[in-house]
Design an enzyme around this catalytic site. Sequence first.
Site, PDB file in Angstrom:
ATOM      1  N   GLY A  11       0.838  -1.202   0.000  1.00 48.05           N
ATOM      2  CA  GLY A  11       0.000   0.000   0.000  1.00 48.05           C
ATOM      3  C   GLY A  11       0.866   1.242   0.000  1.00 48.05           C
ATOM      4  O   GLY A  11       1.740   1.386   0.846  1.00 48.05           O
ATOM      5  N   ARG A  21      13.340  10.698  -2.798  1.00 53.83           N
ATOM      6  CA  ARG A  21      14.161  11.896  -3.066  1.00 53.83           C
ATOM      7  C   ARG A  21      15.410  11.911  -2.181  1.00 53.83           C
ATOM      8  O   ARG A  21      16.534  12.137  -2.653  1.00 53.83           O
ATOM      9  CB  ARG A  21      13.312  13.149  -2.824  1.00 53.83           C
ATOM     10  CG  ARG A  21      14.073  14.458  -2.812  1.00 53.83           C
ATOM     11  CD  ARG A  21      13.090  15.598  -2.548  1.00 53.83           C
ATOM     12  NE  ARG A  21      13.773  16.880  -2.453  1.00 53.83           N
ATOM     13  CZ  ARG A  21      14.194  17.406  -1.314  1.00 53.83           C
ATOM     14  NH1 ARG A  21      14.036  16.737  -0.179  1.00 53.83           N
ATOM     15  NH2 ARG A  21      14.782  18.590  -1.310  1.00 53.83           N
ATOM     16  N   ARG A  72       1.212  -5.006  -4.929  1.00 48.26           N
ATOM     17  CA  ARG A  72       1.454  -6.202  -4.126  1.00 48.26           C
ATOM     18  C   ARG A  72       1.932  -7.262  -5.103  1.00 48.26           C
ATOM     19  O   ARG A  72       1.582  -7.212  -6.284  1.00 48.26           O
ATOM     20  CB  ARG A  72       0.170  -6.622  -3.408  1.00 48.26           C
ATOM     21  CG  ARG A  72      -0.387  -5.465  -2.559  1.00 48.26           C
ATOM     22  CD  ARG A  72      -1.434  -5.878  -1.572  1.00 48.26           C
ATOM     23  NE  ARG A  72      -2.122  -4.702  -1.034  1.00 48.26           N
ATOM     24  CZ  ARG A  72      -1.695  -3.965  -0.015  1.00 48.26           C
ATOM     25  NH1 ARG A  72      -0.572  -4.266   0.604  1.00 48.26           N
ATOM     26  NH2 ARG A  72      -2.382  -2.918   0.413  1.00 48.26           N
ATOM     27  N   THR A 126       4.041   2.801   5.499  1.00 48.07           N
ATOM     28  CA  THR A 126       2.654   2.299   5.505  1.00 48.07           C
ATOM     29  C   THR A 126       1.819   3.214   6.373  1.00 48.07           C
ATOM     30  O   THR A 126       2.304   3.686   7.413  1.00 48.07           O
ATOM     31  CB  THR A 126       2.574   0.853   6.049  1.00 48.07           C
ATOM     32  OG1 THR A 126       1.191   0.562   6.353  1.00 48.07           O
ATOM     33  CG2 THR A 126       3.381   0.638   7.313  1.00 48.07           C
ATOM     34  N   ILE A 127       0.590   3.436   5.952  1.00 46.56           N
ATOM     35  CA  ILE A 127      -0.264   4.290   6.799  1.00 46.56           C
ATOM     36  C   ILE A 127      -0.660   3.578   8.094  1.00 46.56           C
ATOM     37  O   ILE A 127      -1.105   4.204   9.035  1.00 46.56           O
ATOM     38  CB  ILE A 127      -1.548   4.751   6.059  1.00 46.56           C
ATOM     39  CG1 ILE A 127      -2.448   3.559   5.686  1.00 46.56           C
ATOM     40  CG2 ILE A 127      -1.202   5.622   4.866  1.00 46.56           C
ATOM     41  CD1 ILE A 127      -3.854   3.980   5.276  1.00 46.56           C
ATOM     42  N   ASP A 128      -0.489   2.247   8.148  1.00 43.43           N
ATOM     43  CA  ASP A 128      -1.031   1.466   9.272  1.00 43.43           C
ATOM     44  C   ASP A 128      -0.248   1.623  10.574  1.00 43.43           C
ATOM     45  O   ASP A 128      -0.760   1.301  11.642  1.00 43.43           O
ATOM     46  CB  ASP A 128      -1.070  -0.029   8.913  1.00 43.43           C
ATOM     47  CG  ASP A 128      -1.928  -0.296   7.689  1.00 43.43           C
ATOM     48  OD1 ASP A 128      -2.841   0.511   7.431  1.00 43.43           O
ATOM     49  OD2 ASP A 128      -1.672  -1.291   6.988  1.00 43.43           O
ATOM     50  N   ASP A 130       2.052  -0.206  11.788  1.00 44.13           N
ATOM     51  CA  ASP A 130       2.057  -1.488  12.496  1.00 44.13           C
ATOM     52  C   ASP A 130       3.417  -2.187  12.452  1.00 44.13           C
ATOM     53  O   ASP A 130       3.493  -3.409  12.498  1.00 44.13           O
ATOM     54  CB  ASP A 130       0.967  -2.413  11.925  1.00 44.13           C
ATOM     55  CG  ASP A 130       1.114  -2.638  10.429  1.00 44.13           C
ATOM     56  OD1 ASP A 130       1.970  -1.983   9.802  1.00 44.13           O
ATOM     57  OD2 ASP A 130       0.375  -3.467   9.880  1.00 44.13           O
ATOM     58  N   ARG A 163     -27.333  12.875  14.763  1.00 47.00           N
ATOM     59  CA  ARG A 163     -27.320  11.560  14.137  1.00 47.00           C
ATOM     60  C   ARG A 163     -26.168  10.679  14.609  1.00 47.00           C
ATOM     61  O   ARG A 163     -25.140  11.182  15.045  1.00 47.00           O
ATOM     62  CB  ARG A 163     -27.131  11.810  12.630  1.00 47.00           C
ATOM     63  CG  ARG A 163     -27.722  10.780  11.749  1.00 47.00           C
ATOM     64  CD  ARG A 163     -27.661  11.304  10.317  1.00 47.00           C
ATOM     65  NE  ARG A 163     -28.582  10.580   9.471  1.00 47.00           N
ATOM     66  CZ  ARG A 163     -28.744  10.842   8.202  1.00 47.00           C
ATOM     67  NH1 ARG A 163     -28.066  11.820   7.633  1.00 47.00           N
ATOM     68  NH2 ARG A 163     -29.579  10.142   7.480  1.00 47.00           N
ATOM     69  N   ARG A 172      -5.678  -2.055   8.483  1.00 48.46           N
ATOM     70  CA  ARG A 172      -5.503  -3.502   8.290  1.00 48.46           C
ATOM     71  C   ARG A 172      -5.928  -4.252   9.552  1.00 48.46           C
ATOM     72  O   ARG A 172      -7.100  -4.373   9.790  1.00 48.46           O
ATOM     73  CB  ARG A 172      -4.070  -3.827   7.865  1.00 48.46           C
ATOM     74  CG  ARG A 172      -3.972  -5.015   6.941  1.00 48.46           C
ATOM     75  CD  ARG A 172      -2.617  -5.074   6.281  1.00 48.46           C
ATOM     76  NE  ARG A 172      -1.557  -4.929   7.228  1.00 48.46           N
ATOM     77  CZ  ARG A 172      -0.786  -5.917   7.652  1.00 48.46           C
ATOM     78  NH1 ARG A 172      -0.938  -7.118   7.152  1.00 48.46           N
ATOM     79  NH2 ARG A 172       0.164  -5.706   8.524  1.00 48.46           N
ATOM     80  N   GLU A 229     -11.290  -1.022  10.356  1.00 43.38           N
ATOM     81  CA  GLU A 229     -11.654  -1.968   9.298  1.00 43.38           C
ATOM     82  C   GLU A 229     -11.271  -3.389   9.721  1.00 43.38           C
ATOM     83  O   GLU A 229     -10.375  -3.579  10.551  1.00 43.38           O
ATOM     84  CB  GLU A 229     -10.964  -1.600   7.972  1.00 43.38           C
ATOM     85  CG  GLU A 229      -9.453  -1.746   8.017  1.00 43.38           C
ATOM     86  CD  GLU A 229      -8.790  -1.623   6.649  1.00 43.38           C
ATOM     87  OE1 GLU A 229      -9.471  -1.580   5.617  1.00 43.38           O
ATOM     88  OE2 GLU A 229      -7.539  -1.572   6.635  1.00 43.38           O
ATOM     89  N   GLN A 260      -7.635   7.957   2.736  1.00 40.95           N
ATOM     90  CA  GLN A 260      -6.610   8.055   3.802  1.00 40.95           C
ATOM     91  C   GLN A 260      -5.205   7.788   3.277  1.00 40.95           C
ATOM     92  O   GLN A 260      -4.226   8.072   3.949  1.00 40.95           O
ATOM     93  CB  GLN A 260      -6.907   7.041   4.918  1.00 40.95           C
ATOM     94  CG  GLN A 260      -8.176   7.329   5.668  1.00 40.95           C
ATOM     95  CD  GLN A 260      -8.725   6.096   6.362  1.00 40.95           C
ATOM     96  OE1 GLN A 260      -8.547   5.930   7.551  1.00 40.95           O
ATOM     97  NE2 GLN A 260      -9.404   5.224   5.633  1.00 40.95           N
TER      98      GLN A 260
HETATM   99  O1  F6P Z   1      -1.611  -1.389   4.352  1.00 42.79           O
HETATM  100  C1  F6P Z   1      -2.203  -0.223   3.882  1.00 42.79           C
HETATM  101  C2  F6P Z   1      -3.664  -0.445   3.594  1.00 42.79           C
HETATM  102  O2  F6P Z   1      -4.217   0.769   3.151  1.00 42.79           O
HETATM  103  C3  F6P Z   1      -4.478  -1.008   4.766  1.00 42.79           C
HETATM  104  O3  F6P Z   1      -4.828  -0.022   5.700  1.00 42.79           O
HETATM  105  C4  F6P Z   1      -5.642  -1.609   4.054  1.00 42.79           C
HETATM  106  O4  F6P Z   1      -6.197  -2.664   4.801  1.00 42.79           O
HETATM  107  C5  F6P Z   1      -5.035  -2.119   2.768  1.00 42.79           C
HETATM  108  O5  F6P Z   1      -3.823  -1.413   2.583  1.00 42.79           O
HETATM  109  C6  F6P Z   1      -5.899  -1.938   1.554  1.00 42.79           C
HETATM  110  O6  F6P Z   1      -5.256  -2.535   0.498  1.00 42.79           O
HETATM  111  P1  F6P Z   1      -5.691  -2.376  -1.020  1.00 42.79           P
HETATM  112  O7  F6P Z   1      -5.361  -0.986  -1.451  1.00 42.79           O
HETATM  113  O8  F6P Z   1      -4.895  -3.402  -1.735  1.00 42.79           O
HETATM  114  O9  F6P Z   1      -7.164  -2.619  -1.051  1.00 42.79           O
END
Ligand code: F6P
Length: 336
Positions: A11, A21, A72, A126-128, A130, A163, A172, A229, A260
Site C-alpha cells: 500500500g 528523493r 502487491r 505504511t499508513i497502518d 504497524d 445523528r 488492516r 476496518e 486516507q
Molecule cells: O496497508 C495499507 C492499507 O491501506 C491497509 O490499511 C488496508 O487494509 C489495505 O492497505 C488496503 O489494500 P488495497 O489498497 O490493496 O485494497
Amino acid sequence: MTKIALLTSGGDAPGMNAAIRAIVHSCQHHQYECIGFFHGYNGLLNDEWQALTHADVGNILQFGGTILKSARCPAMCLPKGPKQAANTLRKHQIDALIVIGGDGSFRGLEALKAHWEGQIIGLPGTIDNDLAGSDNTIGFATAVTTATHAIDKIRDTANAFERVFIVEVMGRHSGHIAFNVGLATGAEAILSFENCDPADTAPQLARLISQIQVQQQHNHDSFVIVLAENLWPGGPQALKAQLAEQAGIDSAVCVLGHIQRGGSPAPEDRLLATELGLEAVNAVSRNQDRIMIGKQGSTLQAVPLSGAINDGKPVNGRWVAAHEDVLTEYLIKHSE
Ligand code: F6P
C-alpha cells in the site's frame, strides 16, 4: 562504484516520494549509483527500472503516491519469485536493495535474502503504523490528519441531525489509525482490536446501544463511532443493521477508505521520510544488512528486519484506557 536499487511496495503511503528523493540525493552525495524498480517487486521480476538522479526527484516530495509506482506481488510468496528477483539484482550488479513498504514488503525482502548475497534495508512506509522499531511509519501522520479532517466534516452534519455515524477507518489489523483518529475527533466510541473481541461483539453492542440512547435522550447530540476496518463481522453495514434491529437506532455509514492513503504528505511525514531515507544510504555505507531504519523518540536506529515484522507494536494502552475510563465516562455512567 556501489550500486543501490530502490523500490516502493505494498500500500502506498504519503511520504514515499520524499523518501525516494532523500535516498537519491544521498546516493549522489556518496557517489553511489542508484536505480529504481517500478511496481514494487514486480519491477524486479519483469526487469522494469530506470536510473535515478537529482533530475528525477525534483518537485516530488510534496506529492502523495510514489513515482516508482507500487503493487502487491504474490509471486514473492512462492519459491520462484525471490529467485527471479535475485537474478535481476545480480544482472544489474546491485550491492544493496532498499525497500520502502510495510510488513508484507519486508517479508518479501527476507524471502529474497535467502537467494541473494547483497544488503537488504527496509524503510517503514505504511499508513497502518504497524511495524515495531519506529514510533511512526511514513504516511501514518498524513492518514491520521486526513481522517481527522474528514470526521470533523462528518461531525457538522451529524450534529445538525443529532445523528449516529459509523465511520470506518483503515489500519488492516491494527488500531493505530482508529485510536489516534478517534481521540483526535472526540469520537463517542472507538471500536478496534484493542478493546473489542471480533469473536464476541455482543457485550460491545449492548454497551454501544446504551451509550447511544443516553446521548440521544439526555444530551441530544450526535454520536460518532470510529470503527477499525476488518474488525466487526460483516463490517459497518452489519453494525448499522444490528443497531437498527436491536434498538431501533438509525445510523449513517461512511467508509473513508483509500482517501486516507492519498494527498500531500503532512510535514511530519516529509521530515520522517527524509531522515530515514538519508540514514538508509548511510547504513549501506556501514555495510549493515537485514535491517529496518526507524526512529524512536528523536533517535534514528537500525532494527532487525525480522523484529520490525514480528515484534508487534501495540497501540498506546494509556490512550485506550483514557478513552474508556475518562473521556466517555459520562456516557457509561448515565447508561448504568
Ligand atoms: O496497508 C495499507 C492499507 O491501506 C491497509 O490499511 C488496508 O487494509 C489495505 O492497505 C488496503 O489494500 P488495497 O489498497 O490493496 O485494497
